[in-house]
Design a protein around this motif. Structure first.
Motif, PDB file in Angstrom:
ATOM      1  N   VAL A  16       0.822  -1.144  -0.052  1.00  0.00           N
ATOM      2  CA  VAL A  16       0.033   0.019   0.165  1.00  0.00           C
ATOM      3  C   VAL A  16       1.017   1.048  -0.101  1.00  0.00           C
ATOM      4  O   VAL A  16       0.706   2.162  -0.899  1.00  0.00           O
ATOM      5  CB  VAL A  16      -0.945  -0.155   1.241  1.00  0.00           C
ATOM      6  CG1 VAL A  16      -1.687   1.267   1.268  1.00  0.00           C
ATOM      7  CG2 VAL A  16      -1.817  -1.071   1.489  1.00  0.00           C
ATOM      8  N   ILE A  17       1.802   1.447   0.926  1.00  0.00           N
ATOM      9  CA  ILE A  17       2.558   2.587   1.022  1.00  0.00           C
ATOM     10  C   ILE A  17       3.680   2.805  -0.120  1.00  0.00           C
ATOM     11  O   ILE A  17       3.837   3.772  -0.564  1.00  0.00           O
ATOM     12  CB  ILE A  17       3.324   2.496   2.497  1.00  0.00           C
ATOM     13  CG1 ILE A  17       2.154   2.415   3.694  1.00  0.00           C
ATOM     14  CG2 ILE A  17       4.267   3.842   2.741  1.00  0.00           C
ATOM     15  CD1 ILE A  17       1.148   3.740   3.661  1.00  0.00           C
ATOM     16  N   ASP A  36      10.712  -5.884  -4.696  1.00  0.00           N
ATOM     17  CA  ASP A  36       9.769  -6.735  -3.766  1.00  0.00           C
ATOM     18  C   ASP A  36      10.194  -8.172  -3.954  1.00  0.00           C
ATOM     19  O   ASP A  36      10.155  -8.539  -5.205  1.00  0.00           O
ATOM     20  CB  ASP A  36       8.092  -6.397  -3.784  1.00  0.00           C
ATOM     21  CG  ASP A  36       7.424  -6.635  -2.653  1.00  0.00           C
ATOM     22  OD1 ASP A  36       6.667  -5.926  -2.107  1.00  0.00           O
ATOM     23  OD2 ASP A  36       7.253  -7.964  -2.482  1.00  0.00           O
ATOM     24  N   ASN A  75       9.609   0.402   2.477  1.00  0.00           N
ATOM     25  CA  ASN A  75       8.164  -0.105   3.010  1.00  0.00           C
ATOM     26  C   ASN A  75       7.936  -1.607   3.021  1.00  0.00           C
ATOM     27  O   ASN A  75       6.823  -1.984   2.787  1.00  0.00           O
ATOM     28  CB  ASN A  75       7.200   0.782   2.057  1.00  0.00           C
ATOM     29  CG  ASN A  75       7.772   1.918   1.343  1.00  0.00           C
ATOM     30  OD1 ASN A  75       7.209   3.029   1.988  1.00  0.00           O
ATOM     31  ND2 ASN A  75       8.440   1.957   0.335  1.00  0.00           N
ATOM     32  N   GLU A  78       6.226  -4.778   8.874  1.00  0.00           N
ATOM     33  CA  GLU A  78       6.582  -3.876   9.968  1.00  0.00           C
ATOM     34  C   GLU A  78       7.070  -5.130  11.084  1.00  0.00           C
ATOM     35  O   GLU A  78       6.522  -5.325  12.129  1.00  0.00           O
ATOM     36  CB  GLU A  78       5.445  -3.205  10.619  1.00  0.00           C
ATOM     37  CG  GLU A  78       5.375  -2.358  11.693  1.00  0.00           C
ATOM     38  CD  GLU A  78       6.418  -1.129  11.199  1.00  0.00           C
ATOM     39  OE1 GLU A  78       6.799  -1.057  10.192  1.00  0.00           O
ATOM     40  OE2 GLU A  78       5.966   0.053  11.873  1.00  0.00           O
ATOM     41  N   LYS A  83      13.709  -5.540   8.730  1.00  0.00           N
ATOM     42  CA  LYS A  83      13.959  -4.398   8.524  1.00  0.00           C
ATOM     43  C   LYS A  83      15.671  -4.278   8.308  1.00  0.00           C
ATOM     44  O   LYS A  83      16.338  -3.601   7.654  1.00  0.00           O
ATOM     45  CB  LYS A  83      13.378  -3.172   8.934  1.00  0.00           C
ATOM     46  CG  LYS A  83      12.178  -3.215   8.823  1.00  0.00           C
ATOM     47  CD  LYS A  83      11.283  -1.655   9.034  1.00  0.00           C
ATOM     48  CE  LYS A  83       9.769  -1.543   8.792  1.00  0.00           C
ATOM     49  NZ  LYS A  83       9.431  -1.397   7.480  1.00  0.00           N
ATOM     50  N   SER A 103       9.685   3.849   6.211  1.00  0.00           N
ATOM     51  CA  SER A 103       8.502   4.291   6.356  1.00  0.00           C
ATOM     52  C   SER A 103       7.834   3.839   7.491  1.00  0.00           C
ATOM     53  O   SER A 103       6.589   4.427   7.970  1.00  0.00           O
ATOM     54  CB  SER A 103       7.565   3.932   5.194  1.00  0.00           C
ATOM     55  OG  SER A 103       7.978   4.405   4.130  1.00  0.00           O
ATOM     56  N   SER A 105       5.953   2.713  10.831  1.00  0.00           N
ATOM     57  CA  SER A 105       4.999   3.566  11.708  1.00  0.00           C
ATOM     58  C   SER A 105       5.249   3.341  13.272  1.00  0.00           C
ATOM     59  O   SER A 105       4.961   3.944  14.032  1.00  0.00           O
ATOM     60  CB  SER A 105       3.588   2.927  11.455  1.00  0.00           C
ATOM     61  OG  SER A 105       3.295   3.232  10.369  1.00  0.00           O
TER      62      SER A 105
HETATM   63  N1  LIG Z   1      -0.432   1.178   5.981  1.00  0.00           N
HETATM   64  C1  LIG Z   1      -0.423   2.457   6.427  1.00  0.00           C
HETATM   65  O1  LIG Z   1      -1.153   3.067   6.668  1.00  0.00           O
HETATM   66  C2  LIG Z   1       0.919   2.787   6.839  1.00  0.00           C
HETATM   67  C3  LIG Z   1       1.470   4.219   7.008  1.00  0.00           C
HETATM   68  C4  LIG Z   1       2.706   4.612   7.348  1.00  0.00           C
HETATM   69  C5  LIG Z   1       3.579   3.848   7.354  1.00  0.00           C
HETATM   70  N2  LIG Z   1       3.303   2.572   6.870  1.00  0.00           N
HETATM   71  C6  LIG Z   1       4.465   1.620   6.877  1.00  0.00           C
HETATM   72  O2  LIG Z   1       5.033   1.320   5.746  1.00  0.00           O
HETATM   73  C7  LIG Z   1       5.493   0.038   5.735  1.00  0.00           C
HETATM   74  C8  LIG Z   1       4.610  -0.915   4.590  1.00  0.00           C
HETATM   75  O3  LIG Z   1       3.412  -0.950   5.296  1.00  0.00           O
HETATM   76  P1  LIG Z   1       2.238  -1.390   4.017  1.00  0.00           P
HETATM   77  O4  LIG Z   1       0.865  -1.063   4.962  1.00  0.00           O
HETATM   78  O5  LIG Z   1       2.669  -0.743   2.986  1.00  0.00           O
HETATM   79  O6  LIG Z   1       2.424  -3.085   4.148  1.00  0.00           O
HETATM   80  P2  LIG Z   1       2.041  -4.239   3.216  1.00  0.00           P
HETATM   81  O7  LIG Z   1       1.732  -5.170   3.777  1.00  0.00           O
HETATM   82  O8  LIG Z   1       0.950  -3.433   2.204  1.00  0.00           O
HETATM   83  O9  LIG Z   1       3.420  -3.948   2.287  1.00  0.00           O
HETATM   84  C9  LIG Z   1       4.595  -4.762   2.488  1.00  0.00           C
HETATM   85  C10 LIG Z   1       5.125  -5.223   1.173  1.00  0.00           C
HETATM   86  O10 LIG Z   1       6.438  -5.605   1.729  1.00  0.00           O
HETATM   87  C11 LIG Z   1       6.825  -6.921   0.823  1.00  0.00           C
HETATM   88  N3  LIG Z   1       8.013  -7.549   1.606  1.00  0.00           N
HETATM   89  C12 LIG Z   1       7.842  -8.584   2.317  1.00  0.00           C
HETATM   90  N4  LIG Z   1       9.129  -9.363   2.609  1.00  0.00           N
HETATM   91  C13 LIG Z   1      10.053  -8.007   1.989  1.00  0.00           C
HETATM   92  C14 LIG Z   1      11.497  -7.901   1.941  1.00  0.00           C
HETATM   93  N5  LIG Z   1      12.314  -8.946   2.627  1.00  0.00           N
HETATM   94  N6  LIG Z   1      11.932  -6.927   1.190  1.00  0.00           N
HETATM   95  C15 LIG Z   1      11.230  -6.247   0.440  1.00  0.00           C
HETATM   96  N7  LIG Z   1       9.759  -6.015   0.656  1.00  0.00           N
HETATM   97  C16 LIG Z   1       9.194  -7.248   1.406  1.00  0.00           C
HETATM   98  C17 LIG Z   1       5.263  -7.595   0.785  1.00  0.00           C
HETATM   99  O11 LIG Z   1       5.329  -8.480  -0.392  1.00  0.00           O
HETATM  100  C18 LIG Z   1       4.636  -6.437   0.514  1.00  0.00           C
HETATM  101  O12 LIG Z   1       4.443  -6.080  -0.710  1.00  0.00           O
HETATM  102  C19 LIG Z   1       5.493  -0.335   7.340  1.00  0.00           C
HETATM  103  O13 LIG Z   1       6.726  -0.280   7.777  1.00  0.00           O
HETATM  104  C20 LIG Z   1       4.410   0.386   7.822  1.00  0.00           C
HETATM  105  O14 LIG Z   1       4.790   0.647   9.299  1.00  0.00           O
HETATM  106  C21 LIG Z   1       2.192   1.943   7.078  1.00  0.00           C
END
Ligand SMILES: NC(=O)c1ccc[n+]([C@@H]2O[C@H](COP(=O)([O-])OP(=O)(O)OC[C@H]3O[C@@H](n4cnc5c(N)ncnc54)[C@H](O)[C@@H]3O)[C@@H](O)[C@H]2O)c1
Length: 300
Positions: A16-17, A36, A75, A78, A83, A103, A105
């Motif tokens: 998503v992010i 990814d 991104n 979490e 990370k 990114s 949270s």
């Molecule tokens: N969703 C929110 O509202 C929001 C807002 C701000 C920040 N964040 C932060 O952004 C980050 C991502 O959140 P999200 O909601 O997009 O999660 P998400 O689950 O939608 O996406 C995570 C992505 O990471 C990929 N992934 C898995 N293992 C990986 C690896 N080893 N290397 C690279 N990519 C890998 C997954 O395939 C997936 O596409 C988190 O750290 C979260 O805290 C989220």
């Protein structure tokens, strides 16, 4: 459009992010490489950007993605250990002057840096969802982050027309999500306790605090609330009374939680159709507000 992109960014994680950051950077003429490990990477990227966008590429190879970039925006999931593994590889392959941002949270960059040889270029660059629409980026340096990295991150986010704000101390949830959590807890309590329904709670918020806070700040509103006596008058008068109100907490009873979720779903829907509809509603309304505010700024 210029054939030479002004900047380049590696977007790690195409969720998503990550995809929203990718849109923002691409729309600012940056070269964007998305990585990814998911087998659907190509499908996700091409369904967002098509397969022949000159500014957007993708690769499952993290090292390749971060080579030569100005900014790494991580991104991934979490989870601290994921990370740490990602940034160990990023450090080995990203340019020495690249800003390395997560990114996250909730995970402090100091914790991620504990597993790394060098944490000076690492920091949190926390967007508010979705990063392509919401101007805020909370920039949170860790204990090892160099001041020059903070300055460079601020400059890069400004180039993307974001509003970077430095958070001086690492805290779970940084600032925006802590504020959101405080308000959400009371909102859930009020609905669960039958004080107000889901739609009416949202109507109350949108027609009072939501509208106010898209135009002036919380403390700025306190000044107005106190009349010509300002915040001091408010805090000593009405504020002293409202400050004594005991706030509630959401129920831990699974049946009560289930009723709340059912009420929210009945009001707004759930699933793909509802998600797409609400994403579009959010986009149209947020852009309208931002454009109106930009017009006011331009006229003042
Ligand atoms: N969703 C929110 O509202 C929001 C807002 C701000 C920040 N964040 C932060 O952004 C980050 C991502 O959140 P999200 O909601 O997009 O999660 P998400 O689950 O939608 O996406 C995570 C992505 O990471 C990929 N992934 C898995 N293992 C990986 C690896 N080893 N290397 C690279 N990519 C890998 C997954 O395939 C997936 O596409 C988190 O750290 C979260 O805290 C989220």
């Amino acid at each position: 459009m210029s054939s030479t992109p002004s900047r380049s960014v590696a977007i790690i994680g195409a969720g998503v992010i990550g995809l929203s950051w990718a849109h923002l950077a691409r729309d600012h003429g940056w070269s964007v490489t998305i990585t990814d490990p998911a087998p659907q990477l190509e499908e996700w990227v091409t369904s967002e950007f098509g397969s022949d966008d000159a500014l957007v590429s993708w690769t499952a190879d993290l090292a390749e993605a971060v080579t030569g970039v100005d900014l790494v925006q991580e991104n991934g999931p979490e989870r601290l250990e994921i990370k740490q593994t990602i940034f160990a590889e990023v450090l080995a392959h990203a340019p020495a002057d690249a800003v390395l941002a997560t990114s996250s949270s909730s995970i402090a960059s100091s914790l991620i840096a504990e597993g790394l040889e060098d944490g000076t270029r690492l920091l949190v660059g926390h967007p508010f969802n979705p990063p392509a629409l919401m101007p805020l980026v909370e920039v949170v340096p860790g204990t090892d982050t160099a001041p020059a990295t903070v300055e460079r991150a601020i400059a890069l986010y400004r180039e993307l027309d974001r509003v970077p704000v430095v958070v001086r101390k690492e805290m779970p949830g940084h600032v925006a999500n802590r504020l959101q959590t405080a308000l959400s807890r009371e909102a859930q309590y009020l609905v669960e306790d039958g004080v107000v329904g889901v739609a009416d709670l949202d109507a109350i918020l949108q027609n009072s605090l939501g509208l106010r806070w898209s135009t002036i700040g919380l403390f700025e509103g306190n000044v107005l609330g106190g009349g010509v006596g300002g915040a001091r008058h408010l805090f000593e008068g009405v504020g002293a009374e409202t400050g004594r109100i005991a706030l509630g907490a959401p129920s831990t009873d699974p049946d009560v939680r289930e009723r709340l979720v059912t009420d929210i779903e009945a009001e707004y829907g759930v699933g793909e159709e509802a998600y797409d509809r609400l994403v579009e509603k959010r986009r149209v309304r947020t852009e309208a507000v931002l454009e109106a505010l930009a017009d006011v700024e331009a006229d003042s």
